[in-house]
Motif scaffolding. Structure first.
Motif, PDB file in Angstrom:
ATOM      1  N   ARG A 234      -0.321  -9.296  21.598  1.00  0.00           N
ATOM      2  CA  ARG A 234      -0.180  -8.809  22.978  1.00  0.00           C
ATOM      3  C   ARG A 234       0.522  -7.454  23.017  1.00  0.00           C
ATOM      4  O   ARG A 234       0.081  -6.531  23.717  1.00  0.00           O
ATOM      5  N   SER A 243      -7.757  -3.846  25.142  1.00  0.00           N
ATOM      6  CA  SER A 243      -7.801  -5.195  25.699  1.00  0.00           C
ATOM      7  C   SER A 243      -7.141  -6.232  24.810  1.00  0.00           C
ATOM      8  O   SER A 243      -6.502  -7.172  25.292  1.00  0.00           O
ATOM      9  N   ARG A 244      -7.267  -6.062  23.485  1.00  0.00           N
ATOM     10  CA  ARG A 244      -6.832  -7.126  22.590  1.00  0.00           C
ATOM     11  C   ARG A 244      -6.565  -6.535  21.208  1.00  0.00           C
ATOM     12  O   ARG A 244      -6.985  -5.413  20.914  1.00  0.00           O
ATOM     13  N   GLU A 425     -19.610  -3.869  25.410  1.00  0.00           N
ATOM     14  CA  GLU A 425     -18.511  -4.454  26.180  1.00  0.00           C
ATOM     15  C   GLU A 425     -18.827  -4.561  27.669  1.00  0.00           C
ATOM     16  O   GLU A 425     -18.463  -5.536  28.327  1.00  0.00           O
ATOM     17  N   ARG A 431     -16.727 -14.895  28.219  1.00  0.00           N
ATOM     18  CA  ARG A 431     -16.661 -15.475  26.878  1.00  0.00           C
ATOM     19  C   ARG A 431     -17.983 -16.106  26.491  1.00  0.00           C
ATOM     20  O   ARG A 431     -18.396 -16.061  25.337  1.00  0.00           O
ATOM     21  N   SER A 478     -11.541  -3.814  21.536  1.00  0.00           N
ATOM     22  CA  SER A 478     -12.047  -4.501  22.715  1.00  0.00           C
ATOM     23  C   SER A 478     -11.990  -6.013  22.516  1.00  0.00           C
ATOM     24  O   SER A 478     -11.868  -6.524  21.397  1.00  0.00           O
ATOM     25  N   GLU A 479     -12.106  -6.723  23.614  1.00  0.00           N
ATOM     26  CA  GLU A 479     -12.111  -8.191  23.570  1.00  0.00           C
ATOM     27  C   GLU A 479     -13.255  -8.696  22.707  1.00  0.00           C
ATOM     28  O   GLU A 479     -13.090  -9.611  21.895  1.00  0.00           O
ATOM     29  N   GLU A 483     -13.097 -10.692  19.116  1.00  0.00           N
ATOM     30  CA  GLU A 483     -13.734 -12.008  19.089  1.00  0.00           C
ATOM     31  C   GLU A 483     -14.678 -12.131  17.895  1.00  0.00           C
ATOM     32  O   GLU A 483     -14.661 -13.119  17.156  1.00  0.00           O
TER      33      GLU A 483
END
Length: 610
Positions: A234, A243-244, A425, A431, A478-479, A483
């Motif tokens: 975080r 984002s992540r 993105e 998700r 990015s998320e 992932e």
């Protein structure tokens, strides 16, 4: 030279010790041939320890036999098979006599080997004394020494012994001052650029986390992720403005994970800065070999299926190789000159066929020499080739360069929102959509999306053990990118740094976010150091890096300078070989916690010893 690890695997019987004596003679012969008394001494010590252990075993067996005989004399033997006590005593006595005779023979052999060890040790001691005397004579009066090779050998031996015997051992945290063997030195080594390794707030956080979460997580990312590791991710995402972030154990782990994520489908040739090659070449070869094995297995399975269907394989070869993929060219990188965009541009034109996509790999800031890679010029050269990509290991740039300390990419004006992205993105906001995002789509989307912007896809990762003062490595993005990185690389990134270290690392990222004055002091100290070194007549390049590296004469002279400064309680580093290929260099790393007086004292002492 024979490995003495084999010696530790020997058993405890007589034949094993006879085998060890052969090692003994071999070691002695090789010691006489290449003048390595330390190797012979190591073997001698190992042999002595083993002999003592065997001696204790024999003495223990003799004591047990004596106790057994004493008990038998007063109590007799237990009769379990109907024999008389006398018969049992005779049988047991005969067995013990035979075993005792074997032990006596063993002990005689051990005594012989012990005497041999003593003789060889005495001879080695005499040889070492004679060699030291020759060394002293060679240094005291080289002109009077008739054998010039003896002088060179003596000096080489002195340097090699100095590497081992005079190695500096830090007895405290690395900071502007460091304690070594009870003495305090002004410390200009290592890479704790902001002094956070000794920050009281971070140390207190680590202690609190140890009491609250324990030392280790005792789990993997596939099961549970401890709270300190999540806090690192975080805080890293907030620090980089993305984002992540993905938190892993080491740079090599995360570098291999990113290469696996790209999977060889997004580039055709790899171009690596020659100073980065020692880190990247093994990883590229490993990924290429794994990809080839997978392709061979898939081709074999496809052939078996076709045979069962009665069809003929008309594929005409490895489709992965024809598509690009991890072929032989990908696994063998092309090296370009250190921080030379002109050489990179020439190599790109020379080695890339029409339509091929290059992957350029480099460090952001090079730890050995302090040079900063011209990432903007690399991107300009690669932009001419559609689908080009750039991977940056920014371990020594994060926390140091850039307005917000985000590293070399920020220093050269790259848009951090476009770093570590898949290219889709905007289309994958849920998700559920991310789970349906396959690898083929990853490649096509990355090419099209980045092509609309600047034509170069940019990926990066950085260690958190340098300026941040913690441990581990992070890849912010990015998320969707994180992932996919998690899905594809669980077996690589399953391990997590210990809870106290992760908690301290999270605190270090928080400090970087809210304390820009640290970077301002570091920049001032770096400039003060460079200006001072130039007053000594040294050629020091203009650079925002806190690391300065230079050469002064021969390696022996640079070691003399390092020792002279150490005698004045100032420590700098000597590098036998530098990443850019230079033979010997002095390295100075300045910290934000150094005072102007410390830097001035370093310059003045250097003026005296140069």
């Amino acid at each position: 030279m024979k490995s003495f690890n084999e010696f530790s695997r020997f058993g405890s019987r007589r034949d094993d010790f006879l085998a060890s004596s052969q090692f003994f003679f071999d070691a002695r012969r090789e010691e006489e041939k290449d003048e390595s008394p330390s190797v012979f001494s190591s073997f001698l010590n190992a042999f002595e320890r083993r002999w003592n252990a065997e001696e204790r075993r024999c003495l223990r067996k003799e004591s047990e036999r004596a106790d057994f005989a004493l008990n038998a004399e007063f109590n007799g033997f237990n009769d379990f098979d109907g024999r008389s006590e006398g018969d049992g005593a005779n049988d047991r006595g005969e067995s013990e006599s035979v075993e005792f005779a074997d032990d006596v023979e063993d002990r005689a052999e051990f005594e012989r080997l012990r005497r041999l060890a003593g003789d060889l040790a005495s001879r080695a001691g005499r040889d070492e004394t004679q060699r030291r005397r020759k060394t002293a004579q060679a240094f005291a009066n080289p002109a009077a020494t008739s054998d010039a090779a003896t002088v060179r050998s003596a000096k080489r031996g002195d340097v090699e012994r100095e590497n081992v015997e005079n190695a500096f051992r830090l007895d405290g945290p690395p900071d502007a001052t460091a304690t070594i063997d009870g003495k305090t030195y002004v410390y200009f080594g290592g890479d704790g650029y902001l002094g956070l390794q000794a920050d009281p707030e971070m140390l207190a956080t680590a202690c609190e986390a140890a009491m609250k979460y324990g030392l280790a997580s005792a789990t993997s990312r596939r099961c549970f992720v401890p709270a300190p590791a999540r806090e690192v991710e975080r805080n890293a995402a907030e620090f980089f403005g993305v984002s992540r972030a993905f938190y892993a154990l080491s740079e090599a782990t995360l570098a291999e994970a990113i290469l696996r994520l790209l999977d060889g489908s997004l580039f055709d040739r790899v171009f690596v800065d020659e100073a980065s090659a020692p880190f990247w070449t093994p990883l590229l070869e490993k990924c290429a070999n794994e990809r080839r094995r997978n392709a061979d297995r898939e081709r074999l399975e496809r052939s078996e299926r076709l045979k069962r269907l009665g069809a003929r394989n008309v594929d005409g070869g490895d489709s992965e190789t024809r598509r690009g993929g991890w072929n032989a060219d990908v696994g063998t990188p092309i090296l370009f000159r250190h921080c030379d965009p002109i050489d990179l541009a020439g190599k790109l034109r020379r080695y890339l066929p029409p339509g091929a996509r290059p992957l350029v790999v480099t460090d952001g800031v090079f730890a050995d020499c302090g040079s900063v890679a011209p990432l903007d010029e690399y991107a300009s050269s690669a932009r001419r080739f559609p689908g080009a990509a750039l991977i940056v290991n920014d371990s020594h740039g994060v926390g140091v360069l850039g307005t917000r300390g985000r590293g070399t990419l920020e220093h050269f004006g790259f848009d951090w929102r476009r770093v570590n992205e898949t290219g889709r993105e905007a289309e994958c906001e849920t998700r559920f959509e991310a789970e349906e995002f396959d690898d083929e789509t990853f490649g096509e989307s990355a090419r099209s999306a980045n092509g609309k912007r600047d034509g170069v896809r940019v990926y990066m990762f950085a260690s958190l053990a340098k300026a941040v003062g913690g441990f581990g490595c992070v890849a912010p993005g990015s998320e969707l990118f994180v992932e996919k990185l998690t899905e594809r690389c669980e077996e690589l990134c399953g391990s997590i740094p210990s809870n106290p270290i992760a908690a301290a690392t999270a605190r270090g990222l928080r400090i970087l976010t809210k304390a820009p004055d640290l970077r301002a002091r570091l920049r001032k100290n770096s400039e003060r150091l460079r200006v001072g070194l130039r007053t000594l007549g040294l050629e020091i390049a203009n650079s925002p890096s806190p690391v300065v590296s230079f050469r002064v004469g021969t390696p022996q002279n640079m070691r003399r300078i390092q020792r002279a400064l150490a005698n004045e309680r100032i420590l700098i580093s000597y590098l036998p070989t530098r990443a850019d290929g230079a033979r010997g260099a002095l390295r100075i790393a300045v910290f934000a916690t150094h005072s102007p007086e410390m830097i001035d004292a370093l310059i003045e002492k250097l003026r005296d010893v140069l």
